[in-house]
Design a protein around this motif. Structure first.
Motif, PDB file in Angstrom:
ATOM      1  N   LEU A   1      58.591  55.983  43.238  1.00 14.58           N
ATOM      2  CA  LEU A   1      57.597  55.045  43.201  1.00 14.58           C
ATOM      3  C   LEU A   1      57.751  53.981  42.364  1.00 14.58           C
ATOM      4  O   LEU A   1      57.665  54.353  40.929  1.00 14.58           O
ATOM      5  N   LEU A   2      57.806  52.706  42.557  1.00 17.34           N
ATOM      6  CA  LEU A   2      58.175  51.616  41.806  1.00 17.34           C
ATOM      7  C   LEU A   2      56.763  50.656  41.848  1.00 17.34           C
ATOM      8  O   LEU A   2      56.262  50.204  42.950  1.00 17.34           O
ATOM      9  N   VAL A   3      56.266  50.428  40.383  1.00 17.42           N
ATOM     10  CA  VAL A   3      55.092  49.790  40.378  1.00 17.42           C
ATOM     11  C   VAL A   3      55.364  48.399  39.306  1.00 17.42           C
ATOM     12  O   VAL A   3      55.360  48.698  38.434  1.00 17.42           O
ATOM     13  N   ASP A   4      54.922  47.348  39.997  1.00 18.05           N
ATOM     14  CA  ASP A   4      55.009  46.141  39.206  1.00 18.05           C
ATOM     15  C   ASP A   4      54.187  45.332  39.672  1.00 18.05           C
ATOM     16  O   ASP A   4      54.059  44.947  41.029  1.00 18.05           O
ATOM     17  N   ASP A   5      53.399  44.254  39.038  1.00 15.41           N
ATOM     18  CA  ASP A   5      52.596  43.218  39.650  1.00 15.41           C
ATOM     19  C   ASP A   5      53.423  41.996  39.902  1.00 15.41           C
ATOM     20  O   ASP A   5      53.052  41.064  40.556  1.00 15.41           O
ATOM     21  N   ASP A   6      54.862  41.862  39.455  1.00 16.44           N
ATOM     22  CA  ASP A   6      55.507  40.929  39.584  1.00 16.44           C
ATOM     23  C   ASP A   6      56.476  41.065  40.550  1.00 16.44           C
ATOM     24  O   ASP A   6      57.085  41.916  40.724  1.00 16.44           O
ATOM     25  N   GLU A   7      56.215  40.265  41.747  1.00 15.11           N
ATOM     26  CA  GLU A   7      57.033  40.326  42.927  1.00 15.11           C
ATOM     27  C   GLU A   7      58.644  40.358  42.643  1.00 15.11           C
ATOM     28  O   GLU A   7      59.030  41.202  43.476  1.00 15.11           O
ATOM     29  N   ILE A   8      59.053  39.439  41.949  1.00 17.12           N
ATOM     30  CA  ILE A   8      60.530  39.462  41.715  1.00 17.12           C
ATOM     31  C   ILE A   8      61.023  40.683  40.887  1.00 17.12           C
ATOM     32  O   ILE A   8      61.874  41.180  41.252  1.00 17.12           O
ATOM     33  N   ALA A   9      60.424  41.026  40.002  1.00 12.04           N
ATOM     34  CA  ALA A   9      60.795  42.519  39.037  1.00 12.04           C
ATOM     35  C   ALA A   9      60.583  43.632  40.337  1.00 12.04           C
ATOM     36  O   ALA A   9      61.633  44.129  40.172  1.00 12.04           O
ATOM     37  N   LEU A  10      59.635  43.598  40.955  1.00 12.63           N
ATOM     38  CA  LEU A  10      59.587  44.651  41.981  1.00 12.63           C
ATOM     39  C   LEU A  10      60.689  44.755  43.162  1.00 12.63           C
ATOM     40  O   LEU A  10      61.311  45.777  43.193  1.00 12.63           O
ATOM     41  N   ALA A  11      60.918  43.591  43.449  1.00  9.07           N
ATOM     42  CA  ALA A  11      61.965  43.360  44.428  1.00  9.07           C
ATOM     43  C   ALA A  11      63.299  43.931  43.815  1.00  9.07           C
ATOM     44  O   ALA A  11      64.272  44.472  44.248  1.00  9.07           O
TER      45      ALA A  11
ATOM     46  N   LEU B   1      63.834  45.957  41.088  1.00  6.83           N
ATOM     47  CA  LEU B   1      63.698  47.439  40.827  1.00  6.83           C
ATOM     48  C   LEU B   1      64.139  48.068  42.212  1.00  6.83           C
ATOM     49  O   LEU B   1      64.730  48.968  42.441  1.00  6.83           O
ATOM     50  N   GLU B   2      63.454  47.726  43.297  1.00  6.61           N
ATOM     51  CA  GLU B   2      63.544  48.478  44.746  1.00  6.61           C
ATOM     52  C   GLU B   2      65.208  48.134  45.041  1.00  6.61           C
ATOM     53  O   GLU B   2      65.948  49.364  45.700  1.00  6.61           O
ATOM     54  N   HIS B   3      65.740  46.979  44.778  1.00 10.19           N
ATOM     55  CA  HIS B   3      67.004  46.979  45.328  1.00 10.19           C
ATOM     56  C   HIS B   3      67.892  47.594  44.466  1.00 10.19           C
ATOM     57  O   HIS B   3      69.134  48.296  45.045  1.00 10.19           O
ATOM     58  N   THR B   4      67.934  47.872  43.249  1.00  9.81           N
ATOM     59  CA  THR B   4      68.637  48.323  42.306  1.00  9.81           C
ATOM     60  C   THR B   4      68.809  49.936  42.771  1.00  9.81           C
ATOM     61  O   THR B   4      69.724  50.702  42.803  1.00  9.81           O
ATOM     62  N   LEU B   5      67.542  50.510  42.870  1.00 11.61           N
ATOM     63  CA  LEU B   5      67.365  51.978  43.158  1.00 11.61           C
ATOM     64  C   LEU B   5      67.944  52.155  44.513  1.00 11.61           C
ATOM     65  O   LEU B   5      68.635  53.363  44.850  1.00 11.61           O
ATOM     66  N   GLN B   6      67.653  51.459  45.505  1.00  8.33           N
ATOM     67  CA  GLN B   6      68.113  51.742  47.027  1.00  8.33           C
ATOM     68  C   GLN B   6      69.632  51.833  47.043  1.00  8.33           C
ATOM     69  O   GLN B   6      70.167  52.470  47.644  1.00  8.33           O
ATOM     70  N   ARG B   7      70.243  50.677  46.289  1.00  6.01           N
ATOM     71  CA  ARG B   7      71.645  50.747  46.213  1.00  6.01           C
ATOM     72  C   ARG B   7      72.306  51.978  45.676  1.00  6.01           C
ATOM     73  O   ARG B   7      73.647  52.564  46.163  1.00  6.01           O
ATOM     74  N   SER B   8      71.867  52.852  45.196  1.00  9.76           N
ATOM     75  CA  SER B   8      72.082  54.157  44.296  1.00  9.76           C
ATOM     76  C   SER B   8      71.685  55.283  45.247  1.00  9.76           C
ATOM     77  O   SER B   8      71.946  56.197  44.635  1.00  9.76           O
ATOM     78  N   GLY B   9      70.947  54.815  46.316  1.00 10.91           N
ATOM     79  CA  GLY B   9      70.834  55.959  46.974  1.00 10.91           C
ATOM     80  C   GLY B   9      69.465  56.707  47.038  1.00 10.91           C
ATOM     81  O   GLY B   9      69.183  57.837  47.865  1.00 10.91           O
ATOM     82  N   PHE B  10      68.406  56.140  46.163  1.00 14.79           N
ATOM     83  CA  PHE B  10      67.070  56.438  46.164  1.00 14.79           C
ATOM     84  C   PHE B  10      66.149  56.062  47.340  1.00 14.79           C
ATOM     85  O   PHE B  10      66.521  55.087  47.615  1.00 14.79           O
ATOM     86  N   ASP B  11      65.322  56.971  47.633  1.00 16.59           N
ATOM     87  CA  ASP B  11      64.421  56.506  48.761  1.00 16.59           C
ATOM     88  C   ASP B  11      63.081  56.065  47.638  1.00 16.59           C
ATOM     89  O   ASP B  11      62.770  56.483  46.626  1.00 16.59           O
ATOM     90  N   VAL B  12      62.523  54.931  48.153  1.00 13.43           N
ATOM     91  CA  VAL B  12      61.605  54.226  47.259  1.00 13.43           C
ATOM     92  C   VAL B  12      60.668  53.782  47.951  1.00 13.43           C
ATOM     93  O   VAL B  12      60.562  53.541  49.321  1.00 13.43           O
ATOM     94  N   ILE B  13      59.441  53.811  47.420  1.00 14.46           N
ATOM     95  CA  ILE B  13      58.123  52.959  47.699  1.00 14.46           C
ATOM     96  C   ILE B  13      57.601  52.406  46.786  1.00 14.46           C
ATOM     97  O   ILE B  13      57.868  52.560  45.716  1.00 14.46           O
ATOM     98  N   THR B  14      56.808  51.314  47.129  1.00 12.27           N
ATOM     99  CA  THR B  14      56.395  50.254  46.019  1.00 12.27           C
ATOM    100  C   THR B  14      54.913  49.946  45.866  1.00 12.27           C
ATOM    101  O   THR B  14      54.288  50.306  47.102  1.00 12.27           O
ATOM    102  N   ALA B  15      54.306  49.844  44.917  1.00 12.62           N
ATOM    103  CA  ALA B  15      52.988  49.543  44.716  1.00 12.62           C
ATOM    104  C   ALA B  15      52.889  48.184  43.853  1.00 12.62           C
ATOM    105  O   ALA B  15      53.723  48.121  42.941  1.00 12.62           O
ATOM    106  N   SER B  16      51.956  47.308  44.105  1.00 11.17           N
ATOM    107  CA  SER B  16      51.812  46.091  43.244  1.00 11.17           C
ATOM    108  C   SER B  16      50.887  45.991  42.162  1.00 11.17           C
ATOM    109  O   SER B  16      50.873  45.306  41.387  1.00 11.17           O
ATOM    110  N   ASN B  17      50.355  47.279  41.942  1.00  3.58           N
ATOM    111  CA  ASN B  17      49.406  47.652  40.706  1.00  3.58           C
ATOM    112  C   ASN B  17      49.232  48.957  40.499  1.00  3.58           C
ATOM    113  O   ASN B  17      49.544  49.844  41.581  1.00  3.58           O
TER     114      ASN B  17
END
Length: 361
Positions: A4-14, A16-32
């Motif tokens: 679970l990735l959590v950040d109120d900054d949309e760019i930083a959250l994106a 994080l999501e891109h980095t972990l997904q490229r390494s094979g992790f399943d991710v979900i996100t939250a903005s706060n």
């Protein structure tokens, strides 16, 4: 592993999501933080949902900060361990101490370096692999349960009862020198092993559809020492394993009575380990409210009254107080953790035996 990735900054959250997904992790996100906490609670309420095992959260967020989210995760509300990484621009020693005190497992300084993030998350993945220990424990407990089909979902219910009681005792500071968050985790983890010694009891006694003779009961009582001896052998090899020590104590003492009339050692009062005193209440409540081939289930209200009457005799009075306060929560666990009322082969055989007995006489 689900992160679970959590950040109120949309760019930083994106990122994080891109980095972990490229390494094979399943991710979900939250903005706060509030949204993240809601996601975790929804997963807990629905066992069919995949569980978040790792959280990477920004520290500074409006509403609920990453530090506050971390404290909420460590509050004891969630039964499984969640590895928590704080993503932060705070670099001072005071902030690090504050984060560790809140329960953070690791820190990553912003702006983060993607290879470093992956290495730190992989380290968390290895640590979470230790949680397979819990699966092994439950598999061992199931081995004992598999020989007694009447027990149904007994292990899961006792596990949840113990967690409920221990959390109440912690909140009320009734055993301040003994119960903390680690104690709650350990008793939930190890209480399913309370009857592991039943693997050493002959089927003719373990599966008998009726009451034991005095001689049979003496054999049945040995399941406490068989279980304790088995776990002690493991503890001798791994003496620092706290979960093995608690599991051994539970297996040995969950049939001791507060007034000293229990077995196998006739311990009394506080000489009985606290974990054994808690499991004793949970185990008896479940036995009373569960149908057996030789008895019907007692109604919840009657079971609560019977346990209340045994305060200071069978049970620790303080734990009975907690039981009475948690009675409604325990009833809900009992009702939601019951399997469909399908007769076991032992129930059918027992009823057939009862049906033909008068003709034989």
């Amino acid at each position: 592993m689900l992160a679970l990735l959590v950040d109120d900054d949309e760019i930083a959250l994106a990122m994080l999501e891109h980095t972990l997904q490229r390494s094979g992790f399943d991710v979900i996100t939250a903005s706060n933080g509030r949204e993240a906490l809601d996601i975790l609670r929804q997963q807990t309420a629905d066992p069919q949902q995949p569980r978040v095992q790792l959280v990477v959260s920004d520290w500074d967020m409006p509403g609920l900060t990453g530090l506050e989210l971390c404290r909420a995760v460590r509050s004891g509300e969630f039964e499984h361990y969640i590895y928590f990484v704080l993503l932060t621009s705070h670099r001072g020693n005071d902030e690090i101490v504050q984060g560790l005190a809140a329960g953070a497992d690791d820190f990553i300084v912003k702006p983060f370096h993607p290879p470093e993030l992956i290495l730190r998350v992989r380290a968390g993945e290895r640590i979470l692999g230790l949680e397979t220990r819990d699966v092994t424990i439950f598999a061992l407990a199931r081995l004992a349960e598999s020989r007694d089909t009447d027990t149904g979902e007994h292990l899961e219910r006792v596990q949840k009862y113990c967690g409920c009681l221990a959390k109440y005792l912690l909140e009320r500071q009734m055993f301040p020198n003994e119960i903390d968050r680690e104690f709650i985790h350990l008793i939930q983890q190890t209480s399913p092993l309370h009857d592991i010694g039943k693997v050493g009891i002959p089927d003719a006694i373990l599966l008998k559809p009726g009451r034991f003779t005095p001689e049979e009961f003496e054999v049945m009582k040995r399941h406490t020492t068989i279980g304790a001896d088995t776990l002690q052998a493991a503890l001798d090899k791994y003496p620092t394993a706290k979960f093995l020590r608690m599991a051994r104590n539970i297996a040995l003492t969950h049939h001791e009575k507060y007034d000293g009339t229990g077995y196998p050692q006739g311990l009394a009062g506080n000489d009985i380990p606290l974990c054994g005193r808690i499991v004793a209440v949970a185990d008896v409540y479940d036995a009373l409210t569960t149908k057996r081939v030789y008895k019907d289930a007692f109604p919840h209200e009657q079971a609560v009254q019977m346990i209340g009457e045994q305060a200071g005799r069978h049970f620790d009075p303080l734990i009975v107080d907690a039981f009475l306060a948690c009675a409604n929560a325990l009833r809900e666990i009992s009702e939601t953790q019951r399997p469909d009322p399908v007769q076991s082969s032992y129930e059918i055989a027992y009823q057939q035996q009862r049906a033909v007995a008068p003709a034989a006489g």
